[in-house]
Design an enzyme around this catalytic site. Structure first.
Site, PDB file in Angstrom:
ATOM      1  CD  GLN A   1      -2.933  -0.809   2.426  1.00 48.89           C
ATOM      2  OE1 GLN A   1      -3.855   0.007   2.344  1.00 48.89           O
ATOM      3  NE2 GLN A   1      -2.725  -1.503   3.526  1.00 48.89           N
ATOM      4  CG  LEU A   2       4.084   3.867   2.767  1.00 49.00           C
ATOM      5  CD1 LEU A   2       3.295   5.164   2.601  1.00 49.00           C
ATOM      6  CD2 LEU A   2       4.676   3.784   4.167  1.00 49.00           C
TER       7      LEU A   2
ATOM      8  CG  ASP B   1      16.005 -12.361   0.788  1.00 45.07           C
ATOM      9  OD1 ASP B   1      15.457 -11.802   1.759  1.00 45.07           O
ATOM     10  OD2 ASP B   1      16.318 -13.570   0.782  1.00 45.07           O
TER      11      ASP B   1
ATOM     12  CG  ASP C   1      -1.434   1.154  16.087  1.00 43.32           C
ATOM     13  OD1 ASP C   1      -1.101   0.763  14.950  1.00 43.32           O
ATOM     14  OD2 ASP C   1      -2.471   0.758  16.655  1.00 43.32           O
TER      15      ASP C   1
ATOM     16  CE1 TYR D   1       3.055  -5.860  12.068  1.00 48.28           C
ATOM     17  CE2 TYR D   1       1.534  -4.825  13.619  1.00 48.28           C
ATOM     18  CZ  TYR D   1       2.309  -4.759  12.480  1.00 48.28           C
ATOM     19  OH  TYR D   1       2.359  -3.591  11.742  1.00 48.28           O
TER      20      TYR D   1
ATOM     21  CD1 TRP E   1      -5.967   1.695  13.450  1.00 48.40           C
ATOM     22  CD2 TRP E   1      -7.927   2.699  13.071  1.00 48.40           C
ATOM     23  NE1 TRP E   1      -6.729   1.540  14.586  1.00 48.40           N
ATOM     24  CE2 TRP E   1      -7.938   2.150  14.383  1.00 48.40           C
ATOM     25  CE3 TRP E   1      -9.037   3.389  12.635  1.00 48.40           C
ATOM     26  CZ2 TRP E   1      -9.044   2.265  15.233  1.00 48.40           C
ATOM     27  CZ3 TRP E   1     -10.121   3.513  13.488  1.00 48.40           C
ATOM     28  CH2 TRP E   1     -10.132   2.945  14.765  1.00 48.40           C
TER      29      TRP E   1
END
Length: 292
Positions: free
Chosen positions: A12-13, A38, A104, A127, A152
């Site tokens: 996404q980013l 890698d 977060d 995570y 988010w």
């Protein structure tokens, strides 16, 4: 011409950063993903940075499957800690600066005021623990680094909450979404803009303000309110029912509160942070155009 390596460039980013490349013709954006570089291979990484004369690394690569990570601990740490350490050490050796994306989830989510960078960390999941270990490994590597914690995250690219809600709302008359988890969405396009602005600041001011920063959009909401707004903007009539977290059990407990304080980033880099509702509207318009 500055050489800027984008790892995780298909996420996404990473995709949002690559979409900005044409606006910065005086920079060379170098996209890589696991199939082209890698990060767990120290030798290949060092060689790549040397060959491309990399000035900045923006590390968007991460293991982000929060629930799956509980059973996939080795791979999670390999990507979120070991690869970050390798990146930091290679960057230090080749005088490259690093912008690294964290989360977060390094906090326990029990606060009731926005988290500052100096607040105590207390990750509650594999995570979160692996991402904190990555932060610490990067800081210990000797590389000049900026760590950006975000939350988010959504985008027109990849899979995310916004796209999932739009899809489900088109298929169903009613959805249940948790109403007691509070935070702020982050439009990845806004975060990408902030990252390039930070690099531009470093170039203009001839200084790289290292350290940890927080970035999400402005405002505070819940997943239920977020979903309601997503579906309204999509033009669906699906009803969004609020439910408590106790009625939506997951393998890993999500942070009940994950609002991030952005004041350090705003004051250091003189950045304006958009409100989440405005950014969601922009993203929604793009998705409508893309799907039409």
């Amino acid at each position: 011409m500055k050489q800027i390596l984008i790892t995780g460039s298909k996420g996404q980013l990473g995709s949002e950063l690559m979409a900005l490349a044409e606006q910065f013709a005086h920079w060379q954006f170098i996209p890589t993903d696991v199939d082209t570089l890698d990060l767990t291979d120290k030798r290949a990484l060092s060689q790549f940075l040397a060959e491309h004369k990399v000035d900045y690394v923006v590390n968007c690569a991460a293991y982000t499957a929060v629930d799956k990570a509980e059973d996939d601990l080795d791979l999670c740490y390999k990507i979120n800690r070991d690869a970050v350490r390798n990146l930091g050490e290679a960057a230090h050796a080749h005088q490259a600066r690093v912008v690294h994306i964290s989360t977060d989830y390094v906090f326990d989510g029990q606060a009731n005021t926005p988290y500052k960078e100096t607040d105590a960390v207390n990750p509650q999941s594999v995570y979160g623990k692996s991402k904190l270990a990555g932060e610490q490994a990067l800081q210990a590597s000797g590389a000049e680094s900026i760590i950006i914690r975000t939350a988010w995250l959504y985008s027109t690219y990849g899979n995310n909450f916004v796209k999932t809600m739009r899809r489900l709302a088109a298929e169903r008359d009613e959805l249940n979404v948790v109403c007691d988890q509070t935070g702020t969405p982050t439009y990845a396009a806004d975060l990408a803009q902030a990252i390039v602005a930070m690099i531009a600041f470093a170039e203009k001011e001839q200084q790289f303000p290292t350290g940890i920063y927080h970035y999400s959009n402005e405002g505070v909401t819940t997943w239920h309110e977020f979903a309601t707004e997503i579906i309204k903007l999509a033009g669906h009539s699906c009803t969004v029912k609020p439910i408590p977290t106790s009625q939506y059990p997951t393998k890993v407990a999500r942070p009940m509160y994950s609002v991030l304080d952005k004041s350090k980033l705003r004051s250091t880099f003189k950045l304006t942070v958009p409100n989440w509702e405005e950014s969601l509207r922009i993203c929604s318009e793009k998705l409508i155009i893309h799907n039409s």
